[in-house]
Design an enzyme around this catalytic site. Structure first.
Site, short mmCIF file in Angstrom:
data_model
loop_
_atom_site.label_atom_id
_atom_site.label_comp_id
_atom_site.label_asym_id
_atom_site.label_seq_id
_atom_site.Cartn_x
_atom_site.Cartn_y
_atom_site.Cartn_z
N TYR A 69 53.03 -2.00 -0.01
CA TYR A 69 51.87 -2.36 -0.15
C TYR A 69 51.71 -3.42 -1.20
CZ TYR A 69 49.19 0.08 2.97
OH TYR A 69 48.47 0.69 3.97
N GLU A 71 48.29 -5.55 -1.54
CA GLU A 71 46.82 -5.87 -1.54
C GLU A 71 46.65 -6.96 -2.69
OE1 GLU A 71 46.60 -1.78 -1.34
OE2 GLU A 71 45.02 -1.89 0.28
N ASP A 249 40.47 -24.76 15.05
CA ASP A 249 41.34 -23.78 15.52
C ASP A 249 42.40 -24.25 16.36
OD1 ASP A 249 42.54 -21.49 16.80
OD2 ASP A 249 40.81 -20.56 17.36
N THR A 275 47.78 -19.53 14.87
CA THR A 275 48.30 -18.42 15.04
C THR A 275 50.04 -18.74 14.85
OG1 THR A 275 48.27 -18.60 17.39
CG2 THR A 275 47.12 -16.68 16.59
N LYS A 278 53.06 -18.70 19.16
CA LYS A 278 52.82 -19.72 20.26
C LYS A 278 53.89 -20.77 20.01
CE LYS A 278 48.01 -18.55 21.31
NZ LYS A 278 47.28 -17.75 20.05
N ARG A 284 54.06 -12.70 15.11
CA ARG A 284 52.69 -12.52 15.56
C ARG A 284 52.00 -12.49 14.14
NH1 ARG A 284 52.03 -11.78 20.95
NH2 ARG A 284 49.85 -11.89 20.29
N1 DSN Z 1 45.39 -14.81 24.32
C1 DSN Z 1 45.93 -16.03 23.66
C2 DSN Z 1 46.23 -17.22 24.71
O1 DSN Z 1 46.74 -16.77 25.52
O2 DSN Z 1 45.67 -18.37 24.66
C3 DSN Z 1 44.85 -16.47 22.73
O3 DSN Z 1 44.49 -15.63 21.75
#
Ligand code: DSN
Length: 559
Positions: A69, A71, A249, A275, A278, A284
């Protein structure tokens, strides 16, 4: 528990579990992981938000860093140390830690501090520009994922009832940009903009007009299903004209931003989130950036303790690894290829006669407009059915709303992206072939509706021969690439690592076909000429199998 496992585990004291292999303790989970590994290898994955997580990133995730942990935050001195050598001078940093500690609530976090600050500094280096150096970029790497990051931004700068303005969900905005189904849409007053219906592109004048009319406190730009890049300067001007905060974003395009193949919002936006999976290929997770120290403090407080508790240190280690890889020339080359491949896929689909929503792409993604498909049955082809049948053909895509759709369940688009296939080495030739396969599947689906409990449900049929042909071609494409790389991964995951329903026969002759499930009997009754309704266990009956036109397929015994 099965007997064999019981035998292995019985009589062990707990310390056995601390060191034992997953395969000994939980072969079921191990098997499922193998099924998934195998699925990822055997299919062509075209989900734009998915990518292959590199092994070193996965290795960092599965470490003892998961056990602690932490925090709070590392000392500012470490979080803002721009020289990696100084940051990694362990004796120097640990001496400081012993004397001054950090901004955490627990002890035992001295190495977590190295991990978190290294991740922060590497992110800052990747997003530095000619005008904004890394030491002017404040980074929070603690958000658990994109939605949590976005909600932390709102919590940092808004009060409930304040107005936000973002792209509508049906036109490619994210759930957290004000959808009624998300907290962002319930806590704040939401004004949505949409792309211009004729050009398919953002209309900055119309967005400005809307902003002047509604005076949002935050304007959100950056999308999940809109294929064109954004003019950040224009958004800055719009935000300035109403005194709004500009929130970028860039979850989908962050890897391309780092590689310089998508315009950077740094220097224009007040706050940037993305994120880390991607196009960044990391674990993640998510990151929030700002170039303003005061805003950074509000963001840090909103993430912890505002939104979250203990951060995931193993994930931060994996983020640090991903951002080390993101600094390589190879990463940048790959990002360029992702965009090139997407452009080839888009133009090949268009040449075949499919209509792309918004007209094309200059990023990694595109959407096919299924409303434009004239079906042989006269029923519309819905995204769910197209995606389901493409998946049966080993082409993985997602259904997506497009302008005009009222519900996500009834989406009439499918969304495609090129990160994953580009990581696998696919190029122009493979993109053209994938477009052909998608076209072949989509135009051969015969949509119909099915009366379900909730009303008419969209369904679709396709000839089995087409499914089999496309699957063989998918297999050829994958194997072709892997043989070039002398890896032959595809063959290494053949039948024994797949559940039965995934197995393909090489010559089409399966000999014995087992049909199971609660609708097995009605299904057989439909395709067979013999009456099997009263067949008892152990009995058999000879029958003919007929195709949809009533032509003989085979003569079989049903037992
Ligand atoms: N679910 C994601 C996407 O596929 O674009 C975005 O959060």
């Amino acid at each position: 528990m099965k007997m064999e496992e019981e035998k292995i585990l019985s009589g062990r004291n707990y310390s056995y579990y601390l060191e034992a292999a997953l395969s000994r303790v939980d072969p079921d989970i191990e098997r499922i992981i193998e099924f998934e590994r195998s699925r990822q290898i055997r299919k062509i994955i075209l989900i734009p938000s998915e990518s292959i997580c590199p092994k070193p990133v996965l290795e960092a995730l599965a470490t003892p860093l998961t056990s602690l942990y932490a925090e709070g935050y590392p000392s500012r001195r470490m979080s803002e140390e721009s020289d990696e050598k100084v940051l990694l001078d362990f004796d120097y940093q640990l001496a400081h830690y012993r004397r001054y500690s950090d901004r955490r609530f627990y002890k035992g976090v001295e190495f977590a501090d190295f991990v978190e600050s290294l991740a922060q500094r590497r992110v800052a280096r990747c997003f530095a520009t000619d005008k904004i150096s890394a030491d002017k970029i404040f980074v929070n790497v603690q958000p658990l994922s994109g939605a949590a990051a976005n909600n932390a931004v709102y919590a940092a700068f808004l009060n409930p009832g304040d107005t936000i303005m973002g792209m509508s969900l049906s036109c490619g905005g994210h759930l957290t940009h004000g959808s009624e189904f998300n907290r962002s849409g319930r806590y704040y007053r939401v004004i949505s903009y949409e792309p211009d219906p004729v050009s398919g592109k953002l209309d900055y004048d119309a967005i400005k007009e809307l902003a002047l009319q509604h005076k949002p406190k935050i304007i959100i730009a950056g999308y999940s299903a809109y294929p064109w890049s954004v003019d950040w300067k224009k958004f800055r001007e719009i935000a300035d004209s109403v005194g709004a905060l500009l929130f970028a974003d860039i979850a989908h395009v962050a890897g391309m931003v780092v590689a310089g193949v998508y315009p950077t919002p740094v220097g224009f936006a007040d706050v940037v989130t993305f994120t880390t999976h991607k196009t960044l290929f990391g674990p993640r997770g998510a990151v929030i950036l700002t170039t303003d120290r005061k805003k950074a403090k509000l963001i840090d407080d909103a993430v912890f303790p505002g939104e979250q508790g203990g951060p995931h240190i193993n994930k931060m280690a994996a983020i640090a690894v991903a951002f080390k890889i993101a600094q390589s020339k190879e990463f940048k080359k790959l990002q360029r290829k992702i965009v090139d491949n997407a452009k080839v896929l888009a133009s090949s689909l268009t040449e075949k006669g499919l209509k792309l929503v918004y007209g094309g792409t200059d990023t990694h993604l595109m959407l096919i407009d299924l409303n434009a498909i004239e079906t042989r049955t006269g029923f519309p082809l819905k995204g769910e059915i197209a995606a389901r049948i493409l998946d049966l053909c080993d082409l993985v895509v997602n259904k997506n709303t497009i302008p005009g759709d009222e519900t996500a369940a009834e989406a009439s688009g499918i969304r495609l992206g090129t990160p994953w296939v580009t990581q696998r080495g696919f190029e122009k030739e493979e993109m053209e072939k994938i477009a052909e396969l998608i076209y072949q599947v989509i135009v051969n689906i015969r949509p119909f509706t099915y009366r379900g409990i909730t009303g008419d449900l969209p369904r679709g049929k396709i000839e089995l021969d087409i499914i089999e042909e496309v699957r063989q071609k998918v297999r050829g494409l994958i194997q072709g690439k892997e043989e070039e790389g002398r890896k032959k991964i595809f063959e290494s995951v053949s039948s024994q690592t797949l559940p039965n329903s995934f197995k393909q026969s090489d010559n089409g002759d399966t000999g014995l076909l087992k049909i199971t499930g609660e609708r097995a009997k009605p299904f057989l009754q439909e395709v067979a000429t013999a009456n099997i309704a009263n067949l008892k266990p152990g009995e058999s009956v000879k029958s003919f199998l007929l195709d949809a036109e009533g032509k003989l397929i085979d003569s079989v015994s049903i037992l």
